[in-house]
Design a protein around this motif. Structure first.
Motif, PDB file in Angstrom:
ATOM      1  N   GLY A 293       0.821  -1.193   0.000  1.00 29.25           N
ATOM      2  CA  GLY A 293       0.000   0.000   0.000  1.00 29.25           C
ATOM      3  C   GLY A 293       0.859   1.249   0.000  1.00 29.25           C
ATOM      4  O   GLY A 293       1.972   1.234   0.515  1.00 29.25           O
ATOM      5  N   PRO A 294       0.362   2.336  -0.552  1.00 26.11           N
ATOM      6  CA  PRO A 294       1.184   3.548  -0.691  1.00 26.11           C
ATOM      7  C   PRO A 294       1.595   4.183   0.632  1.00 26.11           C
ATOM      8  O   PRO A 294       2.585   4.903   0.689  1.00 26.11           O
ATOM      9  N   LYS A 295       0.844   3.940   1.703  1.00 26.96           N
ATOM     10  CA  LYS A 295       1.146   4.576   2.976  1.00 26.96           C
ATOM     11  C   LYS A 295       1.849   3.634   3.955  1.00 26.96           C
ATOM     12  O   LYS A 295       2.131   4.014   5.082  1.00 26.96           O
ATOM     13  N   GLU A 296       2.078   2.400   3.511  1.00 25.88           N
ATOM     14  CA  GLU A 296       2.711   1.430   4.383  1.00 25.88           C
ATOM     15  C   GLU A 296       4.144   1.198   3.956  1.00 25.88           C
ATOM     16  O   GLU A 296       4.475   1.290   2.777  1.00 25.88           O
ATOM     17  N   LYS A 297       4.972   0.898   4.918  1.00 20.90           N
ATOM     18  CA  LYS A 297       6.364   0.598   4.616  1.00 20.90           C
ATOM     19  C   LYS A 297       6.449  -0.724   3.853  1.00 20.90           C
ATOM     20  O   LYS A 297       5.809  -1.698   4.207  1.00 20.90           O
ATOM     21  N   ALA A 298       7.251  -0.724   2.797  1.00 28.57           N
ATOM     22  CA  ALA A 298       7.396  -1.946   1.996  1.00 28.57           C
ATOM     23  C   ALA A 298       7.941  -3.073   2.854  1.00 28.57           C
ATOM     24  O   ALA A 298       8.868  -2.900   3.629  1.00 28.57           O
ATOM     25  N   ARG A 299       7.333  -4.224   2.718  1.00 29.19           N
ATOM     26  CA  ARG A 299       7.792  -5.392   3.455  1.00 29.19           C
ATOM     27  C   ARG A 299       7.352  -6.630   2.666  1.00 29.19           C
ATOM     28  O   ARG A 299       6.515  -6.546   1.769  1.00 29.19           O
ATOM     29  N   THR A 300       7.894  -7.763   3.020  1.00 30.79           N
ATOM     30  CA  THR A 300       7.431  -9.004   2.427  1.00 30.79           C
ATOM     31  C   THR A 300       6.675  -9.788   3.479  1.00 30.79           C
ATOM     32  O   THR A 300       6.908  -9.640   4.679  1.00 30.79           O
ATOM     33  N   LYS A 301       5.756 -10.621   3.041  1.00 29.77           N
ATOM     34  CA  LYS A 301       4.974 -11.428   3.962  1.00 29.77           C
ATOM     35  C   LYS A 301       5.184 -12.894   3.614  1.00 29.77           C
ATOM     36  O   LYS A 301       5.361 -13.250   2.442  1.00 29.77           O
ATOM     37  N   PRO A 302       5.147 -13.775   4.613  1.00 26.17           N
ATOM     38  CA  PRO A 302       5.280 -15.198   4.311  1.00 26.17           C
ATOM     39  C   PRO A 302       4.103 -15.663   3.454  1.00 26.17           C
ATOM     40  O   PRO A 302       2.970 -15.232   3.652  1.00 26.17           O
ATOM     41  N   ILE A 303       4.386 -16.521   2.485  1.00 24.57           N
ATOM     42  CA  ILE A 303       3.290 -17.085   1.698  1.00 24.57           C
ATOM     43  C   ILE A 303       2.822 -18.368   2.370  1.00 24.57           C
ATOM     44  O   ILE A 303       3.575 -19.024   3.088  1.00 24.57           O
ATOM     45  N   SER A 304       1.574 -18.729   2.149  1.00 23.54           N
ATOM     46  CA  SER A 304       0.964 -19.863   2.842  1.00 23.54           C
ATOM     47  C   SER A 304       1.565 -21.185   2.372  1.00 23.54           C
ATOM     48  O   SER A 304       2.264 -21.256   1.356  1.00 23.54           O
ATOM     49  N   LYS A 305       1.244 -22.244   3.100  1.00 22.52           N
ATOM     50  CA  LYS A 305       1.733 -23.577   2.734  1.00 22.52           C
ATOM     51  C   LYS A 305       1.196 -23.980   1.371  1.00 22.52           C
ATOM     52  O   LYS A 305       1.917 -24.572   0.547  1.00 22.52           O
ATOM     53  N   GLN A 306      -0.080 -23.666   1.119  1.00 28.71           N
ATOM     54  CA  GLN A 306      -0.693 -24.010  -0.161  1.00 28.71           C
ATOM     55  C   GLN A 306      -0.003 -23.297  -1.316  1.00 28.71           C
ATOM     56  O   GLN A 306       0.378 -23.918  -2.319  1.00 28.71           O
ATOM     57  N   ALA A 307       0.206 -21.979  -1.175  1.00 29.80           N
ATOM     58  CA  ALA A 307       0.861 -21.210  -2.231  1.00 29.80           C
ATOM     59  C   ALA A 307       2.325 -21.596  -2.370  1.00 29.80           C
ATOM     60  O   ALA A 307       2.869 -21.630  -3.484  1.00 29.80           O
ATOM     61  N   THR A 308       2.969 -21.896  -1.246  1.00 31.79           N
ATOM     62  CA  THR A 308       4.371 -22.310  -1.290  1.00 31.79           C
ATOM     63  C   THR A 308       4.534 -23.591  -2.095  1.00 31.79           C
ATOM     64  O   THR A 308       5.444 -23.712  -2.927  1.00 31.79           O
TER      65      THR A 308
END
Length: 256
Positions: free
Chosen positions: A171-186
């Motif tokens: 989002g434009p107002k949030e600091k860039a970060r990465t999030k863990p992807i789920s077991k299914q997506a992984t």
């Protein structure tokens, strides 16, 4: 469709069953004919799945609702099938199709994964350059890159997701970060990376002194190993009905 293909490949021309490991002699199909069958199945599956990823993933009966990230990585896996089909049916067109698949996947899924497009577009440009500038780019560059990236993504999927900044555009107002992807997506991302690994091994085979039949056998062996890894290590029955994966494994085992 896969079960019918496995059955068809298991019969000789005179109607008697025979092991497909013996691809030459008698009424058995030649290696070239077998490659064409595998290529046609891969291309058909890939084209359908790339256009309609969720509908085609639903066929595999996931045990929980499909997540958006899973569908995105599923489209990548279907894209890999398009590349495989082209590689086996029309190898001279493979590089252009490969680059187009990467470009198309980036256009379709970068926003869904909240990831920057540039790294995937760089892959598309690199793949195209290996053919356009073949007098400059060494023959081993693409297979080496695919094998390295495939190994990285299948054994260290979250590290690779972080490297490509999956989920970083929050989002434009949030600091860039990465999030863990789920077991299914992984699991789906690992399957796609296994496909790039198998393609890389096939392309590397001639550089290692292997003939076309041996290259195809190597590709099939890597594909069987990919299915086995997904079933035994990457979620398997906890994530989906294993019948479809077993059918793919049987197809590659019979062909190789």
């Amino acid at each position: 469709m896969l079960s019918l293909a496995v059955a068809a490949l298991s019969f000789s021309a005179n109607g008697h069953t025979a092991p497909l490991m013996k691809l030459r002699g008698g009424g058995l199909p030649s290696v070239e004919d077998t490659q064409k069958v595998i290529g046609a199945i891969g291309l058909a599956s890939g084209l359908a799945g790339f256009a309609f990823p969720k509908e085609n993933l639903d066929v595999y009966e996931f045990t929980s609702p499909l997540e958006d990230d899973t569908v995105s990585f599923g489209r990548m896996n279907f894209g890999a099938q398009i590349v495989v089909g082209t590689m086996l049916l029309s190898p001279n067109d493979m590089i252009n199709v490969f680059a187009a698949v990467m470009y198309g996947w980036s256009a379709a899924e970068a926003d869904n994964l909240k990831a920057p497009r540039l790294p995937i577009l760089a892959w598309a440009a690199f793949i195209w350059a290996t053919k356009a500038y073949s007098d400059v780019v060494p023959d081993w560059a693409l297979p080496a890159a695919l094998v390295a990236s495939g190994l990285h993504g299948t054994f260290f999927p979250q590290e690779q997701a972080d490297m490509y900044k999956i989920g970083s555009r929050v989002g434009p107002k949030e600091k860039a970060r990465t999030k863990p992807i789920s077991k299914q997506a992984t699991a789906m991302s690992q399957l796609a990376n296994n496909a790039w690994l198998s393609i890389g091994l096939y392309l590397a085979a001639p550089l290692l002194g292997l003939d076309s039949a041996q290259a195809f056998a190597l590709f099939c062996a890597a594909s069987v190993a990919s299915v086995g890894k997904m079933l035994l290590l990457d979620g398997g029955a906890d994530l989906f009905n294993t019948a479809g994966a077993l059918a793919w494994g049987a197809l590659f085992a019979g062909a190789g």
